[in-house]
Design a protein around this motif. Structure first.
Motif, PDB file in Angstrom:
ATOM      1  N   VAL A   1      10.124   3.357   5.532  1.00 36.65           N
ATOM      2  CA  VAL A   1       8.977   3.469   4.629  1.00 36.65           C
ATOM      3  C   VAL A   1       8.588   2.093   4.102  1.00 36.65           C
ATOM      4  O   VAL A   1       7.406   1.754   4.051  1.00 36.65           O
ATOM      5  N   TYR A   2       9.556   1.294   3.717  1.00 35.86           N
ATOM      6  CA  TYR A   2       9.251  -0.033   3.189  1.00 35.86           C
ATOM      7  C   TYR A   2       8.602  -0.922   4.252  1.00 35.86           C
ATOM      8  O   TYR A   2       7.716  -1.714   3.947  1.00 35.86           O
ATOM      9  N   CYS A   3       9.024  -0.783   5.501  1.00 42.17           N
ATOM     10  CA  CYS A   3       8.535  -1.671   6.573  1.00 42.17           C
ATOM     11  C   CYS A   3       7.279  -1.162   7.282  1.00 42.17           C
ATOM     12  O   CYS A   3       6.636  -1.927   7.992  1.00 42.17           O
ATOM     13  N   ASP A   4       6.924   0.079   7.102  1.00 48.08           N
ATOM     14  CA  ASP A   4       5.775   0.670   7.789  1.00 48.08           C
ATOM     15  C   ASP A   4       4.494   0.289   7.043  1.00 48.08           C
ATOM     16  O   ASP A   4       4.114   0.918   6.046  1.00 48.08           O
ATOM     17  N   LEU A   5       3.798  -0.735   7.532  1.00 46.72           N
ATOM     18  CA  LEU A   5       2.623  -1.257   6.833  1.00 46.72           C
ATOM     19  C   LEU A   5       1.474  -0.259   6.788  1.00 46.72           C
ATOM     20  O   LEU A   5       0.763  -0.166   5.785  1.00 46.72           O
ATOM     21  N   GLU A   6       1.271   0.487   7.859  1.00 47.11           N
ATOM     22  CA  GLU A   6       0.189   1.478   7.861  1.00 47.11           C
ATOM     23  C   GLU A   6       0.445   2.560   6.823  1.00 47.11           C
ATOM     24  O   GLU A   6      -0.462   2.977   6.111  1.00 47.11           O
ATOM     25  N   TYR A   7       1.686   2.994   6.732  1.00 47.97           N
ATOM     26  CA  TYR A   7       2.022   4.017   5.738  1.00 47.97           C
ATOM     27  C   TYR A   7       1.922   3.449   4.325  1.00 47.97           C
ATOM     28  O   TYR A   7       1.505   4.132   3.395  1.00 47.97           O
TER      29      TYR A   7
ATOM     30  N   TRP B   1       0.454   4.966   0.445  1.00 48.31           N
ATOM     31  CA  TRP B   1       1.213   5.300  -0.759  1.00 48.31           C
ATOM     32  C   TRP B   1       1.163   4.250  -1.859  1.00 48.31           C
ATOM     33  O   TRP B   1       1.486   4.546  -3.007  1.00 48.31           O
ATOM     34  N   ASP B   2       0.760   3.036  -1.549  1.00 50.72           N
ATOM     35  CA  ASP B   2       0.716   1.969  -2.548  1.00 50.72           C
ATOM     36  C   ASP B   2      -0.734   1.777  -3.004  1.00 50.72           C
ATOM     37  O   ASP B   2      -1.544   1.170  -2.310  1.00 50.72           O
ATOM     38  N   SER B   3      -1.061   2.290  -4.172  1.00 51.88           N
ATOM     39  CA  SER B   3      -2.446   2.255  -4.653  1.00 51.88           C
ATOM     40  C   SER B   3      -2.934   0.842  -4.969  1.00 51.88           C
ATOM     41  O   SER B   3      -4.133   0.621  -5.096  1.00 51.88           O
ATOM     42  N   TYR B   4      -2.040  -0.123  -5.078  1.00 52.89           N
ATOM     43  CA  TYR B   4      -2.438  -1.512  -5.347  1.00 52.89           C
ATOM     44  C   TYR B   4      -2.743  -2.280  -4.058  1.00 52.89           C
ATOM     45  O   TYR B   4      -3.230  -3.399  -4.106  1.00 52.89           O
ATOM     46  N   CYS B   5      -2.444  -1.698  -2.933  1.00 49.88           N
ATOM     47  CA  CYS B   5      -2.601  -2.371  -1.637  1.00 49.88           C
ATOM     48  C   CYS B   5      -4.038  -2.210  -1.133  1.00 49.88           C
ATOM     49  O   CYS B   5      -4.452  -1.114  -0.781  1.00 49.88           O
ATOM     50  N   ASN B   6      -4.782  -3.322  -1.100  1.00 54.22           N
ATOM     51  CA  ASN B   6      -6.160  -3.290  -0.587  1.00 54.22           C
ATOM     52  C   ASN B   6      -6.219  -3.572   0.907  1.00 54.22           C
ATOM     53  O   ASN B   6      -7.101  -3.069   1.598  1.00 54.22           O
ATOM     54  N   ASP B   7      -5.336  -4.413   1.386  1.00 51.92           N
ATOM     55  CA  ASP B   7      -5.322  -4.793   2.803  1.00 51.92           C
ATOM     56  C   ASP B   7      -3.904  -5.219   3.134  1.00 51.92           C
ATOM     57  O   ASP B   7      -3.252  -5.903   2.333  1.00 51.92           O
ATOM     58  N   LEU B   8      -3.411  -4.821   4.282  1.00 50.76           N
ATOM     59  CA  LEU B   8      -2.053  -5.155   4.689  1.00 50.76           C
ATOM     60  C   LEU B   8      -1.999  -5.093   6.201  1.00 50.76           C
ATOM     61  O   LEU B   8      -2.274  -4.051   6.787  1.00 50.76           O
ATOM     62  N   ARG B   9      -1.658  -6.236   6.819  1.00 50.21           N
ATOM     63  CA  ARG B   9      -1.636  -6.250   8.285  1.00 50.21           C
ATOM     64  C   ARG B   9      -0.749  -7.378   8.805  1.00 50.21           C
ATOM     65  O   ARG B   9      -0.553  -8.384   8.144  1.00 50.21           O
TER      66      ARG B   9
ATOM     67  N   GLN C   1       7.874 -11.335  11.168  1.00 48.62           N
ATOM     68  CA  GLN C   1       6.447 -11.017  11.133  1.00 48.62           C
ATOM     69  C   GLN C   1       5.777 -11.953  10.132  1.00 48.62           C
ATOM     70  O   GLN C   1       6.375 -12.287   9.108  1.00 48.62           O
ATOM     71  N   ILE C   2       4.550 -12.334  10.422  1.00 49.32           N
ATOM     72  CA  ILE C   2       3.704 -13.006   9.445  1.00 49.32           C
ATOM     73  C   ILE C   2       2.690 -11.951   9.000  1.00 49.32           C
ATOM     74  O   ILE C   2       1.998 -11.358   9.830  1.00 49.32           O
ATOM     75  N   ILE C   3       2.615 -11.721   7.686  1.00 50.94           N
ATOM     76  CA  ILE C   3       1.846 -10.604   7.147  1.00 50.94           C
ATOM     77  C   ILE C   3       0.799 -11.111   6.160  1.00 50.94           C
ATOM     78  O   ILE C   3       1.061 -12.035   5.383  1.00 50.94           O
ATOM     79  N   TYR C   4      -0.374 -10.477   6.204  1.00 50.27           N
ATOM     80  CA  TYR C   4      -1.406 -10.696   5.195  1.00 50.27           C
ATOM     81  C   TYR C   4      -1.419  -9.466   4.294  1.00 50.27           C
ATOM     82  O   TYR C   4      -1.426  -8.328   4.773  1.00 50.27           O
ATOM     83  N   TRP C   5      -1.441  -9.698   2.966  1.00 50.81           N
ATOM     84  CA  TRP C   5      -1.388  -8.605   1.999  1.00 50.81           C
ATOM     85  C   TRP C   5      -2.336  -8.916   0.848  1.00 50.81           C
ATOM     86  O   TRP C   5      -2.217  -9.965   0.212  1.00 50.81           O
ATOM     87  N   ARG C   6      -3.288  -8.050   0.590  1.00 47.44           N
ATOM     88  CA  ARG C   6      -4.191  -8.208  -0.552  1.00 47.44           C
ATOM     89  C   ARG C   6      -3.870  -7.120  -1.570  1.00 47.44           C
ATOM     90  O   ARG C   6      -3.799  -5.940  -1.235  1.00 47.44           O
ATOM     91  N   VAL C   7      -3.703  -7.546  -2.823  1.00 49.22           N
ATOM     92  CA  VAL C   7      -3.258  -6.664  -3.896  1.00 49.22           C
ATOM     93  C   VAL C   7      -4.335  -6.549  -4.971  1.00 49.22           C
ATOM     94  O   VAL C   7      -4.884  -7.565  -5.411  1.00 49.22           O
TER      95      VAL C   7
ATOM     96  N   VAL D   1       0.008 -14.531   2.145  1.00 49.46           N
ATOM     97  CA  VAL D   1       0.357 -14.674   3.547  1.00 49.46           C
ATOM     98  C   VAL D   1       1.841 -15.007   3.522  1.00 49.46           C
ATOM     99  O   VAL D   1       2.256 -15.997   2.916  1.00 49.46           O
ATOM    100  N   PHE D   2       2.633 -14.144   4.156  1.00 49.91           N
ATOM    101  CA  PHE D   2       4.078 -14.353   4.049  1.00 49.91           C
ATOM    102  C   PHE D   2       4.806 -13.987   5.334  1.00 49.91           C
ATOM    103  O   PHE D   2       4.322 -13.222   6.159  1.00 49.91           O
ATOM    104  N   LEU D   3       5.983 -14.565   5.440  1.00 50.96           N
ATOM    105  CA  LEU D   3       6.881 -14.313   6.558  1.00 50.96           C
ATOM    106  C   LEU D   3       7.871 -13.243   6.112  1.00 50.96           C
ATOM    107  O   LEU D   3       8.388 -13.311   4.995  1.00 50.96           O
ATOM    108  N   ARG D   4       8.106 -12.257   6.964  1.00 53.77           N
ATOM    109  CA  ARG D   4       9.068 -11.207   6.641  1.00 53.77           C
ATOM    110  C   ARG D   4      10.089 -11.083   7.755  1.00 53.77           C
ATOM    111  O   ARG D   4       9.736 -11.027   8.936  1.00 53.77           O
ATOM    112  N   LYS D   5      11.357 -11.036   7.352  1.00 55.97           N
ATOM    113  CA  LYS D   5      12.460 -10.807   8.279  1.00 55.97           C
ATOM    114  C   LYS D   5      13.251  -9.601   7.795  1.00 55.97           C
ATOM    115  O   LYS D   5      13.435  -9.410   6.603  1.00 55.97           O
ATOM    116  N   THR D   6      13.707  -8.800   8.748  1.00 56.41           N
ATOM    117  CA  THR D   6      14.555  -7.656   8.442  1.00 56.41           C
ATOM    118  C   THR D   6      15.911  -7.908   9.091  1.00 56.41           C
ATOM    119  O   THR D   6      15.978  -8.191  10.282  1.00 56.41           O
ATOM    120  N   LYS D   7      16.967  -7.825   8.278  1.00 56.56           N
ATOM    121  CA  LYS D   7      18.301  -8.142   8.787  1.00 56.56           C
ATOM    122  C   LYS D   7      19.288  -7.032   8.459  1.00 56.56           C
ATOM    123  O   LYS D   7      19.313  -6.537   7.335  1.00 56.56           O
TER     124      LYS D   7
END
Length: 169
Positions: A28-34, A38-46, A55-61, A73-79
């Protein structure tokens, strides 16, 4: 529980998702489309760019009125920290991708977040640990900083729990 250092924009939070298994919490945390649902503050996320390691991600709040919205614009790693019980997801500002600025949206240049999910040793549920820092730029009113510490972070944990319980339905 949330621990806040308000003057620096650093927050630490921890809690337990008693009805959510570790794999669902991580998905759930990693699924950007989902997340957009569920996150009402999320305007854009890709995802802007990705490979097997990151991943390099763009997120508008959406910030509350009268504040300007922010983007990241941020880098995300899952370990995987310890098989199979602990996962850590690390995000930090990144400037490797050129992303145009959006009119009336403030670009956050300093951002770090670490969230760890750990299977509850006593059986069901997942423990969640979160560290968050950003320098949102501009002058933020004290009421907004207090809201983030007292309401925003705990509300995020509740919203995450609800999203996990509805995932896949």
């Amino acid at each position: 529980a949330v621990v806040s250092t308000q003057s620096t924009g650093r927050y630490k939070g921890y809690g337990e998702l008693t009805t959510v298994d570790l794999e669902t919490a991580k998905k759930v945390y990693c699924d950007l489309e989902y997340r957009k649902k569920w996150d009402s503050y999320c305007n854009d996320l890709r995802v802007l760019n990705e490979n097997e390691e990151r991943q390099i991600i763009y997120w508008r709040v959406a910030y509350p009125w009268p504040m300007s919205h922010r983007d990241y614009v941020f880098l995300r790693k899952t370990k995987l920290i310890s098989e199979p019980d602990r996962w850590c997801i690390i995000g930090r500002s990144d400037s490797s991708e050129s992303v145009d600025t959006v009119k009336s949206v403030v670009r956050v240049e300093q951002y770090e977040q670490t969230i760890a999910f750990q299977r509850n040793e006593s059986g069901g549920g997942t423990k969640v640990f979160m560290y968050y820092f950003d320098n949102p730029g501009g002058s933020l009113p004290t009421w907004l900083i207090n809201w983030a510490a007292k309401t925003g972070v705990p509300q995020f944990m509740t919203t995450l729990k609800n999203a996990c319980e509805k995932y896949g339905q």
